[in-house]
Design an enzyme around this catalytic site. Structure first.
Site, mmCIF file in Angstrom:
data_model
loop_
_atom_site.group_PDB
_atom_site.id
_atom_site.type_symbol
_atom_site.label_atom_id
_atom_site.label_comp_id
_atom_site.label_asym_id
_atom_site.label_seq_id
_atom_site.Cartn_x
_atom_site.Cartn_y
_atom_site.Cartn_z
ATOM 1 N N HIS A 269 0.869 -1.184 0.000
ATOM 2 C CA HIS A 269 0.000 0.000 0.000
ATOM 3 C C HIS A 269 0.904 1.232 0.000
ATOM 4 O O HIS A 269 2.144 1.112 -0.027
ATOM 5 C CB HIS A 269 -0.947 -0.042 1.199
ATOM 6 C CG HIS A 269 -0.263 -0.298 2.515
ATOM 7 N ND1 HIS A 269 0.664 0.562 3.056
ATOM 8 C CD2 HIS A 269 -0.327 -1.351 3.373
ATOM 9 C CE1 HIS A 269 1.102 0.087 4.203
ATOM 10 N NE2 HIS A 269 0.537 -1.097 4.416
ATOM 11 N N GLU A 270 0.274 2.402 0.087
ATOM 12 C CA GLU A 270 1.039 3.655 0.010
ATOM 13 C C GLU A 270 2.108 3.762 1.106
ATOM 14 O O GLU A 270 3.112 4.446 0.925
ATOM 15 C CB GLU A 270 0.107 4.865 0.108
ATOM 16 C CG GLU A 270 -0.805 5.041 -1.098
ATOM 17 C CD GLU A 270 -0.032 5.383 -2.365
ATOM 18 O OE1 GLU A 270 1.006 6.052 -2.265
ATOM 19 O OE2 GLU A 270 -0.469 4.945 -3.444
ATOM 20 N N GLY A 271 1.855 3.127 2.256
ATOM 21 C CA GLY A 271 2.855 3.159 3.328
ATOM 22 C C GLY A 271 4.143 2.494 2.880
ATOM 23 O O GLY A 271 5.239 3.065 2.998
ATOM 24 N N HIS A 272 4.017 1.275 2.322
ATOM 25 C CA HIS A 272 5.200 0.577 1.797
ATOM 26 C C HIS A 272 5.856 1.416 0.688
ATOM 27 O O HIS A 272 7.080 1.546 0.622
ATOM 28 C CB HIS A 272 4.812 -0.769 1.177
ATOM 29 C CG HIS A 272 4.210 -1.759 2.122
ATOM 30 N ND1 HIS A 272 2.911 -2.162 2.018
ATOM 31 C CD2 HIS A 272 4.742 -2.450 3.165
ATOM 32 C CE1 HIS A 272 2.652 -3.070 2.955
ATOM 33 N NE2 HIS A 272 3.739 -3.251 3.668
ATOM 34 N N GLN B 86 7.369 -15.081 12.426
ATOM 35 C CA GLN B 86 6.926 -13.971 13.262
ATOM 36 C C GLN B 86 5.433 -14.034 13.581
ATOM 37 O O GLN B 86 4.889 -13.128 14.199
ATOM 38 C CB GLN B 86 7.301 -12.623 12.635
ATOM 39 C CG GLN B 86 6.555 -12.266 11.371
ATOM 40 C CD GLN B 86 7.178 -11.056 10.678
ATOM 41 O OE1 GLN B 86 8.288 -11.123 10.160
ATOM 42 N NE2 GLN B 86 6.473 -9.941 10.697
ATOM 43 N N GLN C 201 9.118 -2.237 16.418
ATOM 44 C CA GLN C 201 9.945 -2.949 15.430
ATOM 45 C C GLN C 201 11.147 -2.094 15.014
ATOM 46 O O GLN C 201 12.248 -2.601 14.812
ATOM 47 C CB GLN C 201 9.091 -3.309 14.211
ATOM 48 C CG GLN C 201 9.878 -3.941 13.084
ATOM 49 C CD GLN C 201 8.976 -4.457 11.973
ATOM 50 O OE1 GLN C 201 8.389 -5.513 12.088
ATOM 51 N NE2 GLN C 201 8.852 -3.699 10.894
HETATM 52 P P1 AMP Z 1 4.981 -5.148 6.494
HETATM 53 O O1 AMP Z 1 4.734 -5.511 5.071
HETATM 54 O O2 AMP Z 1 3.739 -4.922 7.278
HETATM 55 O O3 AMP Z 1 5.977 -6.064 7.163
HETATM 56 O O4 AMP Z 1 5.688 -3.728 6.462
HETATM 57 C C1 AMP Z 1 6.872 -3.517 5.741
HETATM 58 C C2 AMP Z 1 7.423 -2.158 6.101
HETATM 59 O O5 AMP Z 1 6.460 -1.149 5.769
HETATM 60 C C3 AMP Z 1 7.708 -2.000 7.604
HETATM 61 O O6 AMP Z 1 8.919 -1.267 7.770
HETATM 62 C C4 AMP Z 1 6.516 -1.223 8.089
HETATM 63 O O7 AMP Z 1 6.762 -0.467 9.247
HETATM 64 C C5 AMP Z 1 6.260 -0.320 6.893
HETATM 65 N N1 AMP Z 1 4.878 0.197 6.909
HETATM 66 C C6 AMP Z 1 3.741 -0.528 7.048
HETATM 67 N N2 AMP Z 1 2.667 0.304 7.067
HETATM 68 C C7 AMP Z 1 3.149 1.567 6.952
HETATM 69 C C8 AMP Z 1 2.549 2.856 6.916
HETATM 70 N N3 AMP Z 1 1.242 3.018 7.016
HETATM 71 N N4 AMP Z 1 3.362 3.938 6.784
HETATM 72 C C9 AMP Z 1 4.717 3.773 6.689
HETATM 73 N N5 AMP Z 1 5.334 2.589 6.713
HETATM 74 C C10 AMP Z 1 4.574 1.495 6.849
#
Ligand code: AMP
Length: 286
Positions: A38-41, A65, A157
């Site tokens: 998503h946009e966060g990634h 995990q 984390q």
């Molecule tokens: P995940 O796929 O959930 O393991 O996340 C991969 C990376 O994306 C990790 O470093 C998360 O902290 C980061 N991440 C997940 N959601 C967000 C978000 N909303 N804004 C910024 N980074 C994010």
């Protein structure tokens, strides 16, 4: 895939590609993910693209995990869609290994980063951070990047990763990027896809309660117990919301604070029906 974005599944081909790029003098940025991007990634990918010549993204739903009762089996897996997004951004290499590739028979080593992994998420998910630290260290061995990018969304984390990198002398610079939110404030998360429309509405209470904490501190309230009570009231209005914890910790640590005197992170975990959501906000006293 175009030649511009390479997809690898094995450790050997990933290492070879990275070694060749390094020999050619390229800097490498790395964004580890579990996919369902998503946009966060994508904000992490963009930060890496800006800072480094080549950006590597890993897509791996890491079984170690998740506890047996968690959502490993139904965690969203959307590699084709993820690849299209990464290709559009100009990502250089996507590493999407199988579980057997990452954990061949006989894998036993687990990384324990110590006290930073103990409370909060560590309490709620006892083996979670050992799984995270182990897979991230493995990924760092496979992708010996110059820089790696993680999201503030997963506050504890970020502390675990920094501890790991520092204690084990990993020569990778870690950058933490801000949390990306939906337009109404809900922190983006792959798990938001699990929410029913009514849970999605109620999920906004996480952000509302964090904002309330910030507002109360701005108005001069420093007593954490009082702030927590007012935050909890927001969740009490939603029958589907079960607060697992609301914690106030010294910024950059997991040390609880009772009175706010300096930069503090408010972090919380809430169950919305079957979905567990986490969020956090760094608040400051004026
Ligand atoms: P995940 O796929 O959930 O393991 O996340 C991969 C990376 O994306 C990790 O470093 C998360 O902290 C980061 N991440 C997940 N959601 C967000 C978000 N909303 N804004 C910024 N980074 C994010």
């Amino acid at each position: 895939m175009t030649a511009a974005t390479r997809l690898t599944h094995t450790i050997a081909e990933t290492r070879a590609a990275i070694q060749a790029a390094k020999r050619a003098g390229k800097t490498i940025g790395f964004v580890p993910t579990m996919g369902a991007l998503h946009e966060g990634h994508l904000s992490l990918v963009e930060a890496s693209l800006k800072a480094c010549d080549h950006t590597v993204v890993s897509v791996f739903v890491n079984p170690t995990q998740f506890s047996p009762s968690e959502d490993f089996d139904c965690y969203p897996r959307e590699l084709e869609k993820d690849l299209q997004l990464l290709k559009k951004l100009g990502c250089w290499l996507v590493f999407a290994p199988s579980t057997d590739e990452m954990y061949p028979n006989g894998s036993e080593t687990l990384i324990d980063v110590g006290s930073v992994a103990g409370p909060l998420e560590g309490d709620a998910r006892p083996d979670h951070f050992a799984g995270v630290a182990t897979v991230v260290l493995k990924l760092f061995q496979i992708v010996p990047a110059d820089r790696a990018f993680f999201g503030q969304k997963d506050y504890q984390q970020t502390l675990v990763i920094k501890q790991l990198v520092s204690d084990l002398c990993v020569p990778i610079e870690v950058t933490i990027c801000p949390t990306v939110r939906e337009s109404d404030g809900l922190a983006m998360s792959s798990r938001n896809a699990y929410l029913s429309p009514s849970e999605r509405e109620q999920a906004l209470s996480l952000w509302k309660s964090l904002q309330l904490a910030q507002q109360l501190v701005r108005e001069g309230m420093t007593d954490v117990a009082k702030i927590k009570r007012q935050m909890q009231e927001i969740f009490n209005q939603h029958t589907g919301a079960n607060v697992e914890y609301i914690a106030f910790v010294e910024d950059g640590t997991v040390q609880p604070v009772e009175t706010i005197t300096g930069p503090t992170v408010v972090t919380l975990a809430v169950r919305m029906g079957k979905t567990r959501l986490i969020d956090n906000l760094r608040i400051t006293v004026d």
